[in-house]
Design an enzyme around this catalytic site. Structure first.
Site, PDB file in Angstrom:
ATOM      1  N   ARG A  46     -81.892 -47.013 -12.415  1.00  0.00           N
ATOM      2  CA  ARG A  46     -82.820 -45.942 -12.855  1.00  0.00           C
ATOM      3  C   ARG A  46     -84.188 -46.564 -13.109  1.00  0.00           C
ATOM      4  O   ARG A  46     -85.221 -46.018 -12.735  1.00  0.00           O
ATOM      5  CB  ARG A  46     -82.290 -45.234 -14.115  1.00  0.00           C
ATOM      6  N   TYR A  98     -98.738 -24.237  -5.272  1.00  0.00           N
ATOM      7  CA  TYR A  98     -97.345 -24.022  -4.855  1.00  0.00           C
ATOM      8  C   TYR A  98     -96.578 -23.232  -5.927  1.00  0.00           C
ATOM      9  O   TYR A  98     -96.750 -23.489  -7.138  1.00  0.00           O
ATOM     10  CB  TYR A  98     -96.713 -25.401  -4.640  1.00  0.00           C
ATOM     11  N   ASP A 170    -102.198 -32.492  -5.668  1.00  0.00           N
ATOM     12  CA  ASP A 170    -101.012 -32.346  -4.816  1.00  0.00           C
ATOM     13  C   ASP A 170    -101.501 -32.504  -3.366  1.00  0.00           C
ATOM     14  O   ASP A 170    -102.210 -31.652  -2.840  1.00  0.00           O
ATOM     15  CB  ASP A 170    -100.404 -30.958  -5.049  1.00  0.00           C
ATOM     16  N   LYS A 195     -91.745 -32.875   2.868  1.00  0.00           N
ATOM     17  CA  LYS A 195     -92.496 -32.234   3.950  1.00  0.00           C
ATOM     18  C   LYS A 195     -92.920 -33.280   4.991  1.00  0.00           C
ATOM     19  O   LYS A 195     -92.069 -33.886   5.604  1.00  0.00           O
ATOM     20  CB  LYS A 195     -93.679 -31.460   3.351  1.00  0.00           C
TER      21      LYS A 195
HETATM   22  C1  LIG Z   1     -92.612 -28.095  -1.318  1.00  0.00           C
HETATM   23  C2  LIG Z   1     -93.815 -28.324  -2.159  1.00  0.00           C
HETATM   24  C3  LIG Z   1     -93.688 -28.772  -3.478  1.00  0.00           C
HETATM   25  C4  LIG Z   1     -92.334 -29.000  -4.144  1.00  0.00           C
HETATM   26  O1  LIG Z   1     -91.653 -30.067  -3.604  1.00  0.00           O
HETATM   27  P1  LIG Z   1     -90.027 -30.172  -3.495  1.00  0.00           P
HETATM   28  O2  LIG Z   1     -89.839 -31.423  -2.746  1.00  0.00           O
HETATM   29  O3  LIG Z   1     -89.573 -28.936  -2.774  1.00  0.00           O
HETATM   30  O4  LIG Z   1     -89.517 -30.209  -4.885  1.00  0.00           O
HETATM   31  C5  LIG Z   1     -94.853 -29.023  -4.196  1.00  0.00           C
HETATM   32  N1  LIG Z   1     -96.073 -28.795  -3.653  1.00  0.00           N
HETATM   33  C6  LIG Z   1     -96.224 -28.335  -2.392  1.00  0.00           C
HETATM   34  C7  LIG Z   1     -97.592 -28.126  -1.848  1.00  0.00           C
HETATM   35  C8  LIG Z   1     -95.097 -28.090  -1.604  1.00  0.00           C
HETATM   36  O5  LIG Z   1     -95.262 -27.631  -0.359  1.00  0.00           O
END
Ligand SMILES: *Cc1c(COP(=O)(O)O)cnc(C)c1O
Length: 377
Positions: A46, A98, A170, A195
């Site tokens: 961890r 998001y 982000d 993604k």
């Molecule tokens: C998908 C997404 C998230 C969340 O991420 P997860 O891996 O699904 O928890 C956060 N910000 C954006 C812009 C996203 O497309």
């Protein structure tokens, strides 16, 4: 080293014990100590695991920060960042971030006494006006989903510095291949690595990079305390996926640009949103702060019925949430990712019933055009 080379040779290369060219998957939870507290840098997975450490070192280098962290999802990454703050602290959050970001702030961290104000981060005055004495951070996305609105990272970083708050970006949509928020003055950058970074629809993960070692220290404390870490197998999958980030992003963008242009020349499409189009409101700004425009496009086919028809007829576009993988994905935000937003608010934002979003994959663009053509006619 240029970015494409850094993606191949950045971080920790291979395995010094065997000469293996890829970092091994250390599927292990604990580590032998020679004497109490005498070890080779790892005590318990961890706290630290060699495969995850390789990924964390790699993303820190790629984003240009002091320290990187890997989590079991993008939301686990963000929740760990939010755990840096205290009861009574206040955040300024972009008003079309998001949905999961909105949900965790309003329905989880608000219960723990963290307050938030939502503003359009492309409006600097609005951001400044929302900052209070208790404000600790600005959280933003650029470009946003699904309207691809662009905000000025460097200008927001100046605001953040003047007010002594952290700027948290982000960077999921652009990836470090096109955009490096830390170089533009941000303090923390995070990704849903599910993604583009993973890129193959086979792993759920989140990555965070802190510019400053002190913030990195604090993040490591909460990462270890909360424990939402990424496992070694998935860390390895991300290391593998990211090797090809450069060539994938080039292809995603080339295809997105071609599709957006083709769509914008059709009279049966109401509007096409792609920051790479000169007609897009954020075109000049994104050219200033990023090296590319990304692979996401949105367009309005006019009505919910027509959107349904298009979605049922396409063959090469998979109807699915998520984005950033090699295969093209298609969705209708108003009834999928953004369904929980009240109708009036959706209308205000411009997320219409006929708005279709495509995460453009790396198939042959001619096939993508022909498929969309038959679905639209
Ligand atoms: C998908 C997404 C998230 C969340 O991420 P997860 O891996 O699904 O928890 C956060 N910000 C954006 C812009 C996203 O497309």
């Amino acid at each position: 080293m240029r970015i494409k080379t850094r993606l191949i040779h950045g971080g920790i290369e291979g395995d010094p014990h065997t000469g293996a060219v890829s970092v091994p998957i250390y599927q292990v939870s604990t580590y032998k100590q020679e004497a109490i507290g005498v070890h080779k840098g790892f005590e318990y997975s961890r706290t630290g695991n060699p495969t995850r450490h390789a990924l964390e070192t790699y993303i820190a280098e790629i984003e240009g920060g002091a320290r990187g962290f890997a989590f079991g999802s993008g939301m686990a990454a963000l929740s760990t960042i939010l755990s840096l703050f205290n009861k009574g602290d206040h955040l300024v959050v972009g008003d079309d971030v998001y949905g999961g970001t909105f949900r965790v702030v309003t329905r989880v961290f608000s219960r723990l006494g963290l307050e938030a104000t939502y503003v359009d981060t492309s409006n600097l005055e609005a951001v400044e006006a929302a900052i209070r004495p208790e404000t600790k951070a600005i959280i933003m996305e650029t470009p946003t989903n699904p309207l691809l609105k662009v905000s000025d990272i460097a200008a927001l970083a100046d605001v953040a510095k003047a007010k002594n708050v952290l700027l948290i970006v982000d960077n999921t949509f652009m990836t470090p291949y096109w955009q490096n928020p830390l170089d533009l003055g941000a303090d923390i950058v995070f990704h849903s690595a599910t993604k583009y970074l993973g890129g193959h629809s086979d792993v759920v993960a989140g990555l965070v990079v802190a510019k400053d070692p002190k913030v990195g220290e604090d993040l490591h404390f909460v990462q270890n305390a909360i424990g939402g870490v990424l496992g070694p197998q998935d860390s390895w999958l991300l290391l593998r996926g990211m090797k090809t980030l450069g060539i994938r992003m080039e292809e995603h963008e080339q295809n997105a640009r071609t599709l957006a242009k083709w769509l914008s020349e059709r009279s049966d499409i109401k509007r096409v949103l792609y920051p790479g189009l000169e007609s897009h409101s954020g075109h000049e700004l994104i050219k200033k702060q990023a090296r590319g425009f990304g692979g996401m496009i949105s367009f309005d086919v006019g009505s919910a019925e027509r959107a349904d028809e298009v979605l049922s007829k396409v063959k090469y576009y998979t109807l699915a949430e998520s984005l950033g993988a090699v295969e093209s994905l298609i969705s209708v935000p108003a009834r999928m990712t953004h369904a929980s937003i009240p109708v009036e608010r959706r209308a205000e934002l411009g997320i219409t019933e006929g708005l279709v979003r495509i995460s453009v994959g790396i198939e042959d663009v001619q096939d993508l055009i022909e498929d969309l053509e038959q679905a639209l006619s």
